[in-house]
Design a protein around this motif. Structure first.
Motif, PDB file in Angstrom:
ATOM      1  N   TRP A 136       0.831  -1.203   0.000  1.00  0.00           N
ATOM      2  CA  TRP A 136       0.000   0.000   0.000  1.00  0.00           C
ATOM      3  C   TRP A 136       0.871   1.260   0.000  1.00  0.00           C
ATOM      4  O   TRP A 136       0.519   2.267  -0.628  1.00  0.00           O
ATOM      5  CB  TRP A 136      -0.931   0.014   1.215  1.00  0.00           C
ATOM      6  N   ASP A 193      -0.463   3.251  -4.853  1.00  0.00           N
ATOM      7  CA  ASP A 193      -1.906   3.423  -4.696  1.00  0.00           C
ATOM      8  C   ASP A 193      -2.665   2.510  -5.650  1.00  0.00           C
ATOM      9  O   ASP A 193      -3.769   2.040  -5.336  1.00  0.00           O
ATOM     10  CB  ASP A 193      -2.302   4.873  -4.950  1.00  0.00           C
ATOM     11  N   ASP A 194      -2.077   2.251  -6.817  1.00  0.00           N
ATOM     12  CA  ASP A 194      -2.749   1.414  -7.808  1.00  0.00           C
ATOM     13  C   ASP A 194      -2.901  -0.031  -7.337  1.00  0.00           C
ATOM     14  O   ASP A 194      -3.758  -0.755  -7.852  1.00  0.00           O
ATOM     15  CB  ASP A 194      -1.969   1.412  -9.128  1.00  0.00           C
ATOM     16  N   HIS A 199      -4.128  -1.104  -4.593  1.00  0.00           N
ATOM     17  CA  HIS A 199      -5.399  -1.374  -3.902  1.00  0.00           C
ATOM     18  C   HIS A 199      -6.544  -0.470  -4.338  1.00  0.00           C
ATOM     19  O   HIS A 199      -7.710  -0.807  -4.120  1.00  0.00           O
ATOM     20  CB  HIS A 199      -5.209  -1.263  -2.376  1.00  0.00           C
ATOM     21  N   ASN A 200      -6.241   0.679  -4.946  1.00  0.00           N
ATOM     22  CA  ASN A 200      -7.303   1.595  -5.368  1.00  0.00           C
ATOM     23  C   ASN A 200      -7.822   1.226  -6.755  1.00  0.00           C
ATOM     24  O   ASN A 200      -7.707   1.991  -7.714  1.00  0.00           O
ATOM     25  CB  ASN A 200      -6.789   3.040  -5.374  1.00  0.00           C
TER      26      ASN A 200
END
Length: 264
Positions: free
Chosen positions: A133, A137-138, A140-141
């Protein structure tokens, strides 16, 4: 690649097994090979179709014992289409971290597991997941991505609140944690980066050959770097009317090989 250890989580022949959030079906296929009556459930119609096709191919190639049965169904983890106590075993591998209402899924898991039955629950382990994480960001977002990072004790507490007893735990896939860190560094969606392609080849080689060196290394590293937290649980049987008059404790089906071993 199996996250649940079927030596620690034995599946007898003809046991009724639910693979909750089966994904590609890896645990369903192993339970089917062991002669179980398997239901693989997933919300994705594509996953369900692919798993069903593989079940058919396994049966056609006679890779399963006589009497084994398997089917995949599309369903919602928050509203399972099964009666109370339907299954002897429930597997929920790398599922709960995707669900905003994870408590509802835990309640359903416990509901469809019969008293005296066993469950295996796996989620990403806290330390390797926090690194992912932090790096990307990619990671989990994305739609359907991870919505939380579990503390092991918090997860155990939630499962206990739904009536499940912890009987064993360990960590798994230490060699996979650096692979995901590397992917997060170079671009989690970049499947063609030379570094991640090389590491992926190493992981495939390890899974196919299982050399002693990497097996020992992973076993030593799992308590610290293991990518997955694996919990084994039991749903207690209700007390019998005469239990208060006997000193002998109730016993459950034996869960063998490392049931009490704890991870870090």
């Amino acid at each position: 690649m199996l996250t649940v250890d079927f030596e620690r989580f034995p599946v007898p022949g003809k046991a009724r097994v639910l693979d909750l959030g089966c994904g590609g079906g890896r645990h369903s296929f192993e339970a089917f090979r062991r002669g179980a009556q398997v239901i693989a459930l997933d919300y994705s119609a594509d996953e369900v179709g692919g798993v069903n096709n593989m079940f058919g191919a396994m049966a056609a190639e006679r890779q399963v014992p006589s009497g084994a049965r398997a089917a995949s169904v599309r369903g919602d983890a928050l509203a399972l289409p099964f009666a109370d106590g339907t299954f002897d075993r429930v597997i929920a591998a790398e599922v709960l971290e995707h669900l905003p209402e994870d408590g509802g899924a835990m309640a359903e898991l416990a509901r469809v597991l019969r008293p005296g039955g066993f469950a295996a629950v796996t989620v990403p382990a806290r330390f390797p997941e926090r690194v992912c994480w932090a790096l990307s960001d990619d990671y989990h977002n994305v739609e359907g991505g991870h919505v939380r990072i579990y503390r092991r004790d918090d997860l155990i507490g939630k499962l206990r609140a739904h009536g499940l007893e912890l009987i064993g735990q360990h960590r798994a896939h230490a060699l996979h944690a650096p692979y995901w860190w590397l992917r997060c560094l170079v671009g989690v969606h970049d499947d063609d980066h030379p570094a991640t392609r090389l590491y992926h080849r190493l992981l495939v080689w390890d899974m196919m050959r299982r050399p002693a060196l990497t097996r020992v290394a992973e076993r030593l590293l799992d308590p610290v770097l293991g990518k997955s937290e694996v919990l084994y649980l039991r749903k207690p049987r209700p007390p019998r009317p005469d239990d208060e008059f006997t000193a002998a404790p109730l016993t459950a089906e034996p869960l063998t090989a490392g049931a009490g071993r704890a991870g870090s």
